[in-house]
Each structure stands twice: as C-alpha cells, then as structure tokens.
Design a protein around this motif. Structure first.
Motif, PDB file in Angstrom:
ATOM      1  N   ASN A 199      10.874  37.427   2.407  1.00 12.42           N
ATOM      2  CA  ASN A 199       9.571  38.098   2.361  1.00 12.42           C
ATOM      3  C   ASN A 199       8.506  37.065   2.042  1.00 12.42           C
ATOM      4  O   ASN A 199       8.698  36.205   1.186  1.00 12.42           O
ATOM      5  N   PHE A 200       7.373  37.137   2.707  1.00 10.44           N
ATOM      6  CA  PHE A 200       6.328  36.129   2.551  1.00 10.44           C
ATOM      7  C   PHE A 200       5.719  36.186   1.161  1.00 10.44           C
ATOM      8  O   PHE A 200       5.139  35.196   0.688  1.00 10.44           O
ATOM      9  N   LEU A 201       5.840  37.309   0.477  1.00  8.47           N
ATOM     10  CA  LEU A 201       5.260  37.392  -0.857  1.00  8.47           C
ATOM     11  C   LEU A 201       6.085  36.603  -1.887  1.00  8.47           C
ATOM     12  O   LEU A 201       5.532  36.048  -2.848  1.00  8.47           O
ATOM     13  N   PHE A 202       7.403  36.587  -1.726  1.00  5.12           N
ATOM     14  CA  PHE A 202       8.289  35.913  -2.704  1.00  5.12           C
ATOM     15  C   PHE A 202       8.886  34.622  -2.172  1.00  5.12           C
ATOM     16  O   PHE A 202       9.686  33.974  -2.867  1.00  5.12           O
ATOM     17  N   ARG A 203       8.557  34.219  -0.936  1.00  3.83           N
ATOM     18  CA  ARG A 203       9.164  33.029  -0.345  1.00  3.83           C
ATOM     19  C   ARG A 203       8.778  31.784  -1.138  1.00  3.83           C
ATOM     20  O   ARG A 203       9.620  30.904  -1.397  1.00  3.83           O
ATOM     21  N   GLY A 204       7.560  31.655  -1.545  1.00  2.00           N
ATOM     22  CA  GLY A 204       7.108  30.469  -2.306  1.00  2.00           C
ATOM     23  C   GLY A 204       7.837  30.350  -3.637  1.00  2.00           C
ATOM     24  O   GLY A 204       8.203  29.257  -4.090  1.00  2.00           O
ATOM     25  N   TYR A 205       8.052  31.451  -4.291  1.00  2.00           N
ATOM     26  CA  TYR A 205       8.737  31.431  -5.604  1.00  2.00           C
ATOM     27  C   TYR A 205      10.147  30.932  -5.463  1.00  2.00           C
ATOM     28  O   TYR A 205      10.610  30.069  -6.238  1.00  2.00           O
ATOM     29  N   PHE A 206      10.871  31.416  -4.460  1.00  2.00           N
ATOM     30  CA  PHE A 206      12.268  31.007  -4.287  1.00  2.00           C
ATOM     31  C   PHE A 206      12.369  29.555  -3.877  1.00  2.00           C
ATOM     32  O   PHE A 206      13.289  28.839  -4.285  1.00  2.00           O
ATOM     33  N   LYS A 207      11.405  29.050  -3.030  1.00  2.00           N
ATOM     34  CA  LYS A 207      11.426  27.646  -2.651  1.00  2.00           C
ATOM     35  C   LYS A 207      11.179  26.759  -3.861  1.00  2.00           C
ATOM     36  O   LYS A 207      11.788  25.701  -3.998  1.00  2.00           O
ATOM     37  N   LYS A 208      10.240  27.207  -4.689  1.00  2.39           N
ATOM     38  CA  LYS A 208       9.980  26.437  -5.919  1.00  2.39           C
ATOM     39  C   LYS A 208      11.215  26.368  -6.804  1.00  2.39           C
ATOM     40  O   LYS A 208      11.546  25.313  -7.369  1.00  2.39           O
ATOM     41  N   GLN A 209      11.962  27.446  -6.910  1.00  2.00           N
ATOM     42  CA  GLN A 209      13.192  27.466  -7.696  1.00  2.00           C
ATOM     43  C   GLN A 209      14.246  26.533  -7.117  1.00  2.00           C
ATOM     44  O   GLN A 209      14.949  25.817  -7.843  1.00  2.00           O
ATOM     45  N   GLU A 210      14.321  26.481  -5.748  1.00  2.00           N
ATOM     46  CA  GLU A 210      15.294  25.595  -5.115  1.00  2.00           C
ATOM     47  C   GLU A 210      14.953  24.154  -5.362  1.00  2.00           C
ATOM     48  O   GLU A 210      15.828  23.305  -5.594  1.00  2.00           O
ATOM     49  N   LYS A 211      13.635  23.788  -5.295  1.00  2.00           N
ATOM     50  CA  LYS A 211      13.237  22.404  -5.569  1.00  2.00           C
ATOM     51  C   LYS A 211      13.566  21.997  -6.995  1.00  2.00           C
ATOM     52  O   LYS A 211      14.028  20.881  -7.246  1.00  2.00           O
ATOM     53  N   GLN A 212      13.307  22.884  -7.940  1.00  2.00           N
ATOM     54  CA  GLN A 212      13.621  22.568  -9.340  1.00  2.00           C
ATOM     55  C   GLN A 212      15.131  22.356  -9.527  1.00  2.00           C
ATOM     56  O   GLN A 212      15.567  21.437 -10.241  1.00  2.00           O
ATOM     57  N   ARG A 213      15.970  23.169  -8.911  1.00  2.00           N
ATOM     58  CA  ARG A 213      17.423  22.996  -9.035  1.00  2.00           C
ATOM     59  C   ARG A 213      17.876  21.696  -8.407  1.00  2.00           C
ATOM     60  O   ARG A 213      18.734  20.988  -8.942  1.00  2.00           O
ATOM     61  N   ALA A 214      17.265  21.325  -7.229  1.00  2.00           N
ATOM     62  CA  ALA A 214      17.627  20.065  -6.582  1.00  2.00           C
ATOM     63  C   ALA A 214      17.231  18.879  -7.440  1.00  2.00           C
ATOM     64  O   ALA A 214      17.974  17.895  -7.568  1.00  2.00           O
ATOM     65  N   LYS A 215      16.030  18.937  -8.041  1.00  2.00           N
ATOM     66  CA  LYS A 215      15.579  17.855  -8.919  1.00  2.00           C
ATOM     67  C   LYS A 215      16.486  17.715 -10.132  1.00  2.00           C
ATOM     68  O   LYS A 215      16.859  16.612 -10.544  1.00  2.00           O
ATOM     69  N   ALA A 216      16.902  18.841 -10.697  1.00  2.00           N
ATOM     70  CA  ALA A 216      17.796  18.808 -11.864  1.00  2.00           C
ATOM     71  C   ALA A 216      19.152  18.220 -11.494  1.00  2.00           C
ATOM     72  O   ALA A 216      19.763  17.442 -12.256  1.00  2.00           O
ATOM     73  N   ASN A 217      19.633  18.524 -10.301  1.00  2.00           N
ATOM     74  CA  ASN A 217      20.913  17.976  -9.855  1.00  2.00           C
ATOM     75  C   ASN A 217      20.846  16.471  -9.692  1.00  2.00           C
ATOM     76  O   ASN A 217      21.766  15.737 -10.046  1.00  2.00           O
ATOM     77  N   LYS A 218      19.716  15.966  -9.110  1.00  2.00           N
ATOM     78  CA  LYS A 218      19.549  14.522  -8.972  1.00  2.00           C
ATOM     79  C   LYS A 218      19.511  13.817 -10.316  1.00  2.00           C
ATOM     80  O   LYS A 218      20.100  12.740 -10.496  1.00  2.00           O
ATOM     81  N   GLN A 219      18.822  14.401 -11.306  1.00  2.00           N
ATOM     82  CA  GLN A 219      18.769  13.814 -12.635  1.00  2.00           C
ATOM     83  C   GLN A 219      20.160  13.762 -13.272  1.00  2.00           C
ATOM     84  O   GLN A 219      20.543  12.771 -13.903  1.00  2.00           O
ATOM     85  N   ASN A 220      20.927  14.786 -13.087  1.00  2.00           N
ATOM     86  CA  ASN A 220      22.306  14.796 -13.635  1.00  2.00           C
ATOM     87  C   ASN A 220      23.150  13.728 -12.986  1.00  2.00           C
ATOM     88  O   ASN A 220      23.947  13.027 -13.659  1.00  2.00           O
TER      89      ASN A 220
END
Length: 334
Positions: free
Chosen positions: A309-330
């Motif tokens: 949904n276009f209303l929540f798409r930005g929120y979920f993408k932001k969550q995916e970027k944060q998880r990817a960044k956390a994985n790289k740091q680990n």
C-alpha cells in the motif's frame, strides 16, 4: 714318801683338769659358741628344720656369724630355732631379714642362712623373731628329679620313634637323595631375594609418594594440605546440601500437585480431568487451534498487503534499510 705321793696326786689332778679344760675349749671353739666375745639371741620358726641340729653354723650373706643354740618344739607344726649371733651384727641385721635352711655343700651339714631384704627396716633387737622362707628339702628335689627323668625318658622314646619313622620314610630319603633339589632351593632363594628387593623398591616408591603428599605435591597433597581448598570444598558441600534440601522441597510440592491432580481426575473435576476425559473439550481445543492458525495466516496476508500500500510502503522500506544497516554493523564487528 707320803709327801711324794701327794705331789703325784696333785700333778695328776692338774694335768687332768688341764686336759678337760683344753677339750672343752676346743669343743667351744669348734662349735663357734662365741666364747671370747659378746653375743645376742635371734629366733626363727619353721614347720620343718630338715635335719638341723644345735651347733650348726649361722651365716649372713655367706659369712659365719654364729651358731644354732637349740631347737624348741612349740607345737605339732611350729619349730623354733634359737640362734646365737655375734653382737657386732646388731648394727647390720634388719628385722625384715629372711632366714632359710641350707646345706654346706651338696651333702654337707645344715646351716642357717640369713639374707638381707632390699627394703629399709629397723635393726634387730634381742630375741627378735625373723621372717623365714620354706626350705627346699632333699626329698622334694629327688621327686622333682624323678619327674624330670620320667619326662626325659618319654621325650627320648618319642625322639626314637620319630627317628625310626624318618629312617623308614622312602619319600624323605628320595627328597634328600634328589641331586636337583639344591639347585631348586638355590633358585627359590634367589626368587625370594628378588621379590624382597622389589618389595623394598615398592616401599621406597610408596614412601616417596607419602612424602610428596605430606609436602603438598599433587592433587591428593593439595586436597590434604591446602586449607583454602578444604574451605572451598566445605562450602561446595554446604551448597550441594542446600540444593538437595530445595530439591526435596520441590519434590514435596510436586508430590502435592500430583496428588491434587489425581484427586481431581478421580473426582471428575478440574482442567486436567477435562483435558484427559472430556472429548468435547478436545474438539473445542482443536477448533480453537484451527481458528488461531487461520487468524495468523490472515494477519500475515494483511501485513503483506500493507507493505504494498502506498500509504505504508515508505515505513516498511525504512524498516528494511535499518535492518540491513544493523546486519552490516554486526558483520563488521565480527
């Protein structure tokens, strides 16, 4: 002539008197009656004097000090011996001295022997009655010798029988005539010596181990000598005991729960009874589990629809970027 006869009679009487006096003097000296010195009386009582007669010698520690004066019969079991002793012995003899009857040699005359005691006591007095020791009679000695001779005869007979059996034993002579026996005995002695040496070596090793333990070497030495280890071991034992006590309490509680469950099942009450025996309850639980599974699937579908949904798409993408960044740091940290 009459005067000459009178003188001859006087001379004869004088010579006769001199001879009698000389004979008496020799008798007194021979009997050692202390004719020329002072003396005193001592007494001793026996039940048998073993042939002792007046005139026999009295000795103190082997030294002649007097004679036996007389022997009085006091009763049918008591004979009193009166002793004439040199007066100088009053300063030597104690009243606890022991009197016994002995012999002057193997077959000689009887003598009285006075032996000093080893304990202190007052000096003797006139007419003192001393302690006596029962004499060993010749008859008793002969009886003992006779018994000994009989025993020796029995032993000799037994030895003779033993020697005859040895002479008649073919097995013993076979062993003695075996020329290989000395070599075998020598080998056995060598084996015994070797075993003794090994035992001594083992004893030395054991002593070394014991010394090491005493000095605190090794695990056993640490256990026996380290006080801190002993304290820690004591604390561990206390904790184990505490855990055991708690386990006992927990087991008691579990037993109570199990007892309650058994009682509820037996009475047909409670949740456990419903789960175990109520078939309708089982059907309801299965239906509830199916509904939960269906609801979970529907929730996952709704979440997936919200991601697109276009209303929540930005929120979920932001969550995916944060998880990817956390994985790289680990990964970088590892």
């Amino acid at each position: 002539m009459a005067k000459k006869t009178l003188n001859t009679i006087k001379l004869g009487l004088f010579v006769t008197s001199g001879l009698l006096f000389l004979i008496l003097l020799l008798y007194m000296i021979g009997k050692n009656r202390n004719l020329f010195g002072p003396s005193f009386i001592l007494k001793a009582q026996f039940d048998n004097v073993q042939g002792l007669v007046p005139g026999n010698n009295v000795r103190y520690s082997g030294i002649e000090i007097g004679t036996v004066k007389k022997i009085n019969i006091l009763s049918d079991t008591v004979l009193e011996v009166v002793l004439v002793v040199d007066d100088n012995m009053k300063k030597i003899i104690r009243n606890n001295a022991i009197v016994s009857i002995g012999s002057d040699g193997l077959m000689g005359n009887k003598v009285i022997n006075i032996a000093p005691a080893r304990t202190p006591a007052p000096l003797v007095a006139e007419n003192e009655i001393l302690v006596t020791r029962k004499p060993v009679g010749t008859d008793e000695m002969l009886q003992t010798l006779s018994k000994t001779n009989l025993d020796v005869a029995v032993i000799a007979a037994q030895l003779r029988s033993t020697l005859q059996r040895i002479n008649n034993s073919t097995a013993l002579w076979k062993i003695l005539n075996d020329e290989a026996l000395p070599q075998q005995l020598h080998q056995s002695a060598a084996n015994v010596q070797l075993a003794t040496a090994r035992a001594a070596a083992m004893a030395g090793d054991l002593q070394a181990v014991v010394n090491g333990i005493k000095n605190g070497k090794g695990s056993v030495g640490a256990v026996l000598t380290d006080t801190a280890f002993a304290s820690n071991l004591n604390e561990a034992i206390i904790k184990i005991k505490s855990v055991g006590d708690r386990a006992d309490e927990l087991a008691g509680a579990l037993n109570e729960v199990v007892a309650d469950v058994k009682q509820e099942v037996h009475q047909g009450k409670g949740t456990v009874n419903a789960l175990l025996k109520d078939s309708a309850m089982v059907v309801k639980i299965n239906a509830s589990l199916d509904n939960i599974q269906k609801g979970t699937d529907a929730f996952n579908q709704n979440m997936e629809a919200m991601k697109h949904n276009f209303l929540f798409r930005g929120y979920f993408k932001k969550q995916e970027k944060q998880r990817a960044k956390a994985n790289k740091q680990n990964v970088a940290v590892q």
